[in-house]
Design a protein around this motif. Structure first.
Motif, PDB file in Angstrom:
ATOM      1  N   ILE A   1       0.725  -1.200   0.002  1.00  0.00           N
ATOM      2  CA  ILE A   1      -0.091   0.090   0.043  1.00  0.00           C
ATOM      3  C   ILE A   1       0.921   1.244  -0.203  1.00  0.00           C
ATOM      4  O   ILE A   1       1.823   1.432   0.982  1.00  0.00           O
ATOM      5  CB  ILE A   1      -0.896  -0.011   1.259  1.00  0.00           C
TER       6      ILE A   1
ATOM      7  N   LYS B   1      -3.660  10.142  -2.719  1.00  0.00           N
ATOM      8  CA  LYS B   1      -4.395   9.333  -3.715  1.00  0.00           C
ATOM      9  C   LYS B   1      -5.583  10.143  -4.305  1.00  0.00           C
ATOM     10  O   LYS B   1      -5.933  11.062  -3.792  1.00  0.00           O
ATOM     11  CB  LYS B   1      -5.199   8.139  -2.954  1.00  0.00           C
TER      12      LYS B   1
ATOM     13  N   LYS C   1     -10.603   6.038  -7.206  1.00  0.00           N
ATOM     14  CA  LYS C   1     -11.087   4.802  -6.668  1.00  0.00           C
ATOM     15  C   LYS C   1      -9.852   3.758  -6.914  1.00  0.00           C
ATOM     16  O   LYS C   1      -9.392   3.717  -7.989  1.00  0.00           O
ATOM     17  CB  LYS C   1     -12.338   4.237  -7.181  1.00  0.00           C
ATOM     18  N   ASN C   2      -9.622   2.985  -5.769  1.00  0.00           N
ATOM     19  CA  ASN C   2      -8.717   1.797  -5.691  1.00  0.00           C
ATOM     20  C   ASN C   2      -9.011   0.997  -7.008  1.00  0.00           C
ATOM     21  O   ASN C   2     -10.314   0.637  -7.106  1.00  0.00           O
ATOM     22  CB  ASN C   2      -8.881   0.972  -4.618  1.00  0.00           C
TER      23      ASN C   2
ATOM     24  N   HIS D   1      -8.579  -3.875  -4.094  1.00  0.00           N
ATOM     25  CA  HIS D   1      -8.997  -3.370  -2.415  1.00  0.00           C
ATOM     26  C   HIS D   1      -9.054  -4.722  -1.563  1.00  0.00           C
ATOM     27  O   HIS D   1      -9.417  -5.657  -2.163  1.00  0.00           O
ATOM     28  CB  HIS D   1     -10.381  -2.512  -2.342  1.00  0.00           C
TER      29      HIS D   1
ATOM     30  N   ASN E   1      -8.233   5.108   0.982  1.00  0.00           N
ATOM     31  CA  ASN E   1      -7.959   3.698   0.106  1.00  0.00           C
ATOM     32  C   ASN E   1      -9.118   2.903   0.709  1.00  0.00           C
ATOM     33  O   ASN E   1      -9.335   2.628   1.961  1.00  0.00           O
ATOM     34  CB  ASN E   1      -6.750   2.979   0.712  1.00  0.00           C
TER      35      ASN E   1
END
Length: 123
Positions: A10, A59, A62-63, A66, A110
């Motif tokens: 991450i 960031k 959207k991831n 996940h 996240n």
């Protein structure tokens, strides 16, 4: 021998803060602290863990990948509230409200889900 999962990595703007958040969420110890990485895992020689690495940019979207977390049905709502107290927040990524999961975001945005407990299969 086939490849094996080693770490989920991450990227983070605040390396110590995000590592501490996820260690508290998962009740995992911090296994390794170096200048440019912190590793957490369920135990010292676990086959996989989470590695946090610093980045300078925040960031933005959207991831694409996940993490899904689960617990027992009795503990689910309490665990969601505990994780929110640790610094997570509820987020809307387009869910309808009928889903069997709750979407949260960690302190850096996240997204991750707390899903319904797995059902035990009876043979």
């Amino acid at each position: 021998m086939p490849l094996q999962l080693h770490h989920i990595v991450i990227d983070t703007h605040d390396l110590p803060r995000l590592a501490r958040f996820w260690a508290a969420v998962l009740d995992w110890p911090i296994l390794s602290v170096r200048e440019r990485e912190i590793v957490i895992g369920p135990y010292e020689n676990a086959p996989a863990g989470i590695c946090f690495m610093p980045v300078s940019e925040p960031k933005r979207t959207k991831n694409r990948l996940h993490i899904d977390l689960t617990t027992t049905a009795e503990d689910r709502d309490a665990e969601i509230e505990r994780v929110i107290r640790l610094g997570a927040r509820r987020v809307d990524v387009g869910q309808t409200g009928e889903e069997s999961w709750t979407v949260l975001a960690d302190p850096e945005g996240n997204e991750f889900c707390v899903v319904r407990p797995k059902r035990t299969l009876i043979a």
